[in-house]
Motif scaffolding. Structure first.
Motif, PDB file in Angstrom:
ATOM      1  N   VAL A  82      -3.647  -9.994  -4.344  1.00  0.00           N
ATOM      2  CA  VAL A  82      -3.391 -10.454  -2.977  1.00  0.00           C
ATOM      3  C   VAL A  82      -4.647 -11.077  -2.384  1.00  0.00           C
ATOM      4  N   VAL A  83      -5.764 -10.387  -2.504  1.00  0.00           N
ATOM      5  CA  VAL A  83      -7.010 -10.908  -1.932  1.00  0.00           C
ATOM      6  C   VAL A  83      -7.406 -12.219  -2.607  1.00  0.00           C
ATOM      7  N   LEU A  84      -7.301 -12.256  -3.945  1.00  0.00           N
ATOM      8  CA  LEU A  84      -7.653 -13.476  -4.668  1.00  0.00           C
ATOM      9  C   LEU A  84      -6.720 -14.620  -4.308  1.00  0.00           C
ATOM     10  N   ASN A 106       3.500 -17.702   2.962  1.00  0.00           N
ATOM     11  CA  ASN A 106       4.491 -17.438   4.006  1.00  0.00           C
ATOM     12  C   ASN A 106       5.144 -16.070   3.832  1.00  0.00           C
ATOM     13  N   LEU A 107       5.162 -15.569   2.595  1.00  0.00           N
ATOM     14  CA  LEU A 107       5.743 -14.259   2.343  1.00  0.00           C
ATOM     15  C   LEU A 107       4.912 -13.151   2.970  1.00  0.00           C
ATOM     16  N   PHE A 108       3.643 -13.415   3.258  1.00  0.00           N
ATOM     17  CA  PHE A 108       2.789 -12.459   3.962  1.00  0.00           C
ATOM     18  C   PHE A 108       2.739 -12.753   5.454  1.00  0.00           C
ATOM     19  N   LEU A 109       2.669 -14.016   5.804  1.00  0.00           N
ATOM     20  CA  LEU A 109       2.521 -14.402   7.200  1.00  0.00           C
ATOM     21  C   LEU A 109       3.768 -14.080   8.023  1.00  0.00           C
ATOM     22  N   HIS A 110       4.948 -14.383   7.474  1.00  0.00           N
ATOM     23  CA  HIS A 110       6.182 -14.241   8.246  1.00  0.00           C
ATOM     24  C   HIS A 110       6.485 -12.790   8.626  1.00  0.00           C
ATOM     25  N   PRO A 111       6.498 -11.822   7.680  1.00  0.00           N
ATOM     26  CA  PRO A 111       6.815 -10.454   8.095  1.00  0.00           C
ATOM     27  C   PRO A 111       5.791  -9.866   9.056  1.00  0.00           C
ATOM     28  N   SER A 112       4.526 -10.230   8.883  1.00  0.00           N
ATOM     29  CA  SER A 112       3.498  -9.726   9.796  1.00  0.00           C
ATOM     30  C   SER A 112       3.737 -10.232  11.218  1.00  0.00           C
ATOM     31  N   ALA A 113       4.013 -11.537  11.338  1.00  0.00           N
ATOM     32  CA  ALA A 113       4.259 -12.113  12.664  1.00  0.00           C
ATOM     33  C   ALA A 113       5.549 -11.566  13.258  1.00  0.00           C
ATOM     34  N   ARG A 162       0.832  -1.207   0.000  1.00  0.00           N
ATOM     35  CA  ARG A 162       0.000   0.000   0.000  1.00  0.00           C
ATOM     36  C   ARG A 162       0.864   1.253   0.000  1.00  0.00           C
ATOM     37  N   ALA A 163       2.003   1.201   0.705  1.00  0.00           N
ATOM     38  CA  ALA A 163       2.855   2.384   0.821  1.00  0.00           C
ATOM     39  C   ALA A 163       3.697   2.621  -0.436  1.00  0.00           C
ATOM     40  N   GLU A 164       4.179   1.562  -1.050  1.00  0.00           N
ATOM     41  CA  GLU A 164       5.123   1.700  -2.158  1.00  0.00           C
ATOM     42  C   GLU A 164       4.434   1.869  -3.509  1.00  0.00           C
ATOM     43  N   LEU A 165       3.255   1.287  -3.667  1.00  0.00           N
ATOM     44  CA  LEU A 165       2.558   1.370  -4.957  1.00  0.00           C
ATOM     45  C   LEU A 165       1.601   2.555  -4.925  1.00  0.00           C
ATOM     46  N   SER A 166       2.068   3.686  -5.388  1.00  0.00           N
ATOM     47  CA  SER A 166       1.281   4.917  -5.285  1.00  0.00           C
ATOM     48  C   SER A 166       0.270   5.070  -6.419  1.00  0.00           C
ATOM     49  N   GLU A 202      -3.777  -6.047   5.885  1.00  0.00           N
ATOM     50  CA  GLU A 202      -2.732  -5.057   5.617  1.00  0.00           C
ATOM     51  C   GLU A 202      -2.918  -4.376   4.269  1.00  0.00           C
ATOM     52  N   VAL A 203      -3.209  -5.148   3.235  1.00  0.00           N
ATOM     53  CA  VAL A 203      -3.299  -4.551   1.906  1.00  0.00           C
ATOM     54  C   VAL A 203      -4.561  -3.698   1.755  1.00  0.00           C
ATOM     55  N   LEU A 204      -5.604  -3.990   2.544  1.00  0.00           N
ATOM     56  CA  LEU A 204      -6.839  -3.196   2.500  1.00  0.00           C
ATOM     57  C   LEU A 204      -6.831  -2.045   3.502  1.00  0.00           C
ATOM     58  N   GLY A 205      -5.796  -1.974   4.322  1.00  0.00           N
ATOM     59  CA  GLY A 205      -5.703  -0.895   5.305  1.00  0.00           C
ATOM     60  C   GLY A 205      -6.552  -1.099   6.542  1.00  0.00           C
ATOM     61  N   TRP A 206      -6.978  -2.338   6.800  1.00  0.00           N
ATOM     62  CA  TRP A 206      -7.745  -2.641   7.998  1.00  0.00           C
ATOM     63  C   TRP A 206      -6.801  -2.869   9.176  1.00  0.00           C
ATOM     64  N   ASP A 207      -7.372  -2.887  10.367  1.00  0.00           N
ATOM     65  CA  ASP A 207      -6.591  -3.159  11.576  1.00  0.00           C
ATOM     66  C   ASP A 207      -6.022  -4.572  11.497  1.00  0.00           C
ATOM     67  N   SER A 208      -4.688  -4.684  11.499  1.00  0.00           N
ATOM     68  CA  SER A 208      -4.050  -5.990  11.328  1.00  0.00           C
ATOM     69  C   SER A 208      -3.514  -6.574  12.630  1.00  0.00           C
ATOM     70  N   GLU A 209      -3.929  -6.019  13.767  1.00  0.00           N
ATOM     71  CA  GLU A 209      -3.565  -6.630  15.049  1.00  0.00           C
ATOM     72  C   GLU A 209      -4.296  -7.967  15.184  1.00  0.00           C
ATOM     73  N   PRO A 210      -3.612  -9.020  15.636  1.00  0.00           N
ATOM     74  CA  PRO A 210      -4.245 -10.344  15.716  1.00  0.00           C
ATOM     75  C   PRO A 210      -5.499 -10.396  16.575  1.00  0.00           C
ATOM     76  N   THR A 211      -5.629  -9.461  17.517  1.00  0.00           N
ATOM     77  CA  THR A 211      -6.810  -9.465  18.378  1.00  0.00           C
ATOM     78  C   THR A 211      -7.935  -8.571  17.852  1.00  0.00           C
ATOM     79  N   SER A 212      -7.714  -7.910  16.717  1.00  0.00           N
ATOM     80  CA  SER A 212      -8.723  -6.979  16.199  1.00  0.00           C
ATOM     81  C   SER A 212      -9.877  -7.741  15.554  1.00  0.00           C
ATOM     82  N   LEU A 213     -11.029  -7.083  15.483  1.00  0.00           N
ATOM     83  CA  LEU A 213     -12.211  -7.706  14.879  1.00  0.00           C
ATOM     84  C   LEU A 213     -12.022  -8.004  13.388  1.00  0.00           C
TER      85      LEU A 213
END
Length: 398
Positions: free
Chosen positions: A83-85, A196-203, A67-71, A300-311
């Motif tokens: 990503v979503v698909l 894993n390319l998405f899961l690992h950096p987030s964790a 989201r930050a790099e692709l303007s 993350e890509v949609l800009g939603w709250d990406s905390e594991p405890t978030s709704l």
């Protein structure tokens, strides 16, 4: 000493699909493709070290970085759609296989045959309960499952009549038997996993958030990877070697649930028990990581709250788990969703692999040697080949 989040990477790539791919490679080609798993493990280490750099050194998940790099709006929308698909639909489609794989391990261990749908539902409920834990507790769960799963497969292998001389040759002498090229790519592809390319950096970003020294945190993550990823490669090889003991006794392996049962006549009932429980653990770990990966990347890509405890985060992983379970209970054919997701993954893998390398090159916290970046470039090219193989498979299905 903190070992980081790399146990989650192994938990993700050692699933029912890996068990079937490695076992069938052993059945069809003996020990000859053992070297591929060594190569694939090194490639996974290099690539996941870059994803760890994204999460720890740049302090961003991969979806956030996109989201930050692709303007450019059109480029960002296209990337978001892929990503979503590739993540949500793909993880939901494969979740059914993960749950069925875990259930197959239970039936193989108990040596019984019955309608697995209710067992699949029970396992989905257990997975949902575990996924409600916070990140640190989840990492402890994954570490315990990976260590337990590894012990089960290795003890089971010790009971099998392995030709250790041939196994050592297969590990150290690269060769591609006739008709083995596709299987080589499949073995690499089941180790170098797109989600894993998405899961690992987030964790990793969240796990090391309380550490100010990002360089030290990254080194700590690499130490954990240096332990857990070779363990994952060893598990994969133990499955391939066990499959090799069946070479010549069966014409092929189409059902992952049949592996432990087929192993019993040549390795004994104890090996069946170990491999049955190992398959259960592999299915359970993958049924946990697939929803987590979808939640991390999608939020993350949609800009939603990406905390594991978030709704939003829990809603995404819950929808993936429910979709996989629903398809299994209703009996729908998941192939159309798998084809669509694999098409997206075929495009995503080389692009995302190159992107995480680019992000790590841009950070200023640590300086990596030139040879490591050359090695990383080679892995990115390999991911391009894997992406083309995936797209070829998709074209055959259409």
């Amino acid at each position: 000493m903190r070992t980081g989040t790399s146990s989650i990477v192994v938990a993700a790539f050692v699933g029912p699909g890996t068990v079937l791919t490695c076992a069938s490679a052993g059945v069809d080609f003996g020990y000859a493709l053992g070297w591929v798993l060594v190569f694939a493990t090194v490639a996974a280490f290099v690539l996941q070290s870059y994803t760890a750099g994204t999460g720890i050194l740049a302090r961003r998940g991969l979806g956030e970085a996109i989201r930050a790099e692709l303007s450019a709006p059109r480029v960002r929308r296209a990337a978001t759609g892929l990503v979503v698909l590739g993540l949500w639909i793909g993880c939901a489609a494969f979740e059914l296989g993960n749950l069925i794989g875990a259930a197959s391990g239970v039936t193989a261990f108990l040596d019984v045959s019955f309608d697995q749908r209710w067992l699949v539902a029970l396992l989905a409920g257990c997975a949902a309960g575990i996924l409600l834990l916070d990140l640190r507790a989840l990492i402890h769960v994954f570490t315990a499952l990976v260590v337990g799963m590894s012990g089960l497969f290795l003890v089971g292998l010790a009971s099998a009549p392995v030709d250790w001389g041939a196994a050592l040759t297969g590990l150290t002498m690269p060769q591609v038997p006739e008709g083995g090229v596709v299987r080589v790519l499949a073995l690499v592809g089941t180790t170098v996993v797109t989600y894993n390319l998405f899961l690992h950096p987030s964790a990793a970003k969240q796990y090391w958030a309380d550490t100010d020294d990002r360089a030290a945190a990254w080194r700590g993550e690499l130490r954990g990877m240096a332990f857990f990823l070779p363990v994952g490669g060893l598990v994969s090889f133990s499955i391939l070697a066990a499959g090799a003991t069946l070479s010549g006794t069966t014409s092929g392996l189409e059902d992952v649930g049949a592996f432990a049962t087929l192993l019993e006549p040549v390795a004994g009932s104890f090996a069946r028990l170990c491999f049955g429980l190992g398959l259960f653990a592999a299915g359970l770990t993958s049924s946990l990581t697939a929803p987590l990966a979808a939640a991390a990347g999608t939020c993350e890509v949609l800009g939603w709250d990406s905390e594991p405890t978030s709704l939003p985060y829990r809603a995404v992983w819950g929808s993936v788990l429910a979709a996989g379970l629903g398809v299994g209970l209703v009996g729908w054919d998941p192939l159309p969703a798998i084809v669509a997701a694999q098409a997206a993954n075929g495009l995503l893998l080389p692009i995302i692999a190159g992107f995480v390398m680019y992000l790590t090159l841009r950070q200023q916290v640590v300086s990596l040697p030139v040879w490591y970046h050359v090695l990383g470039g080679g892995v990115v090219l390999l991911c391009g080949g894997l992406g083309l193989r995936t797209l070829w498979w998709v074209a055959q299905q259409i």
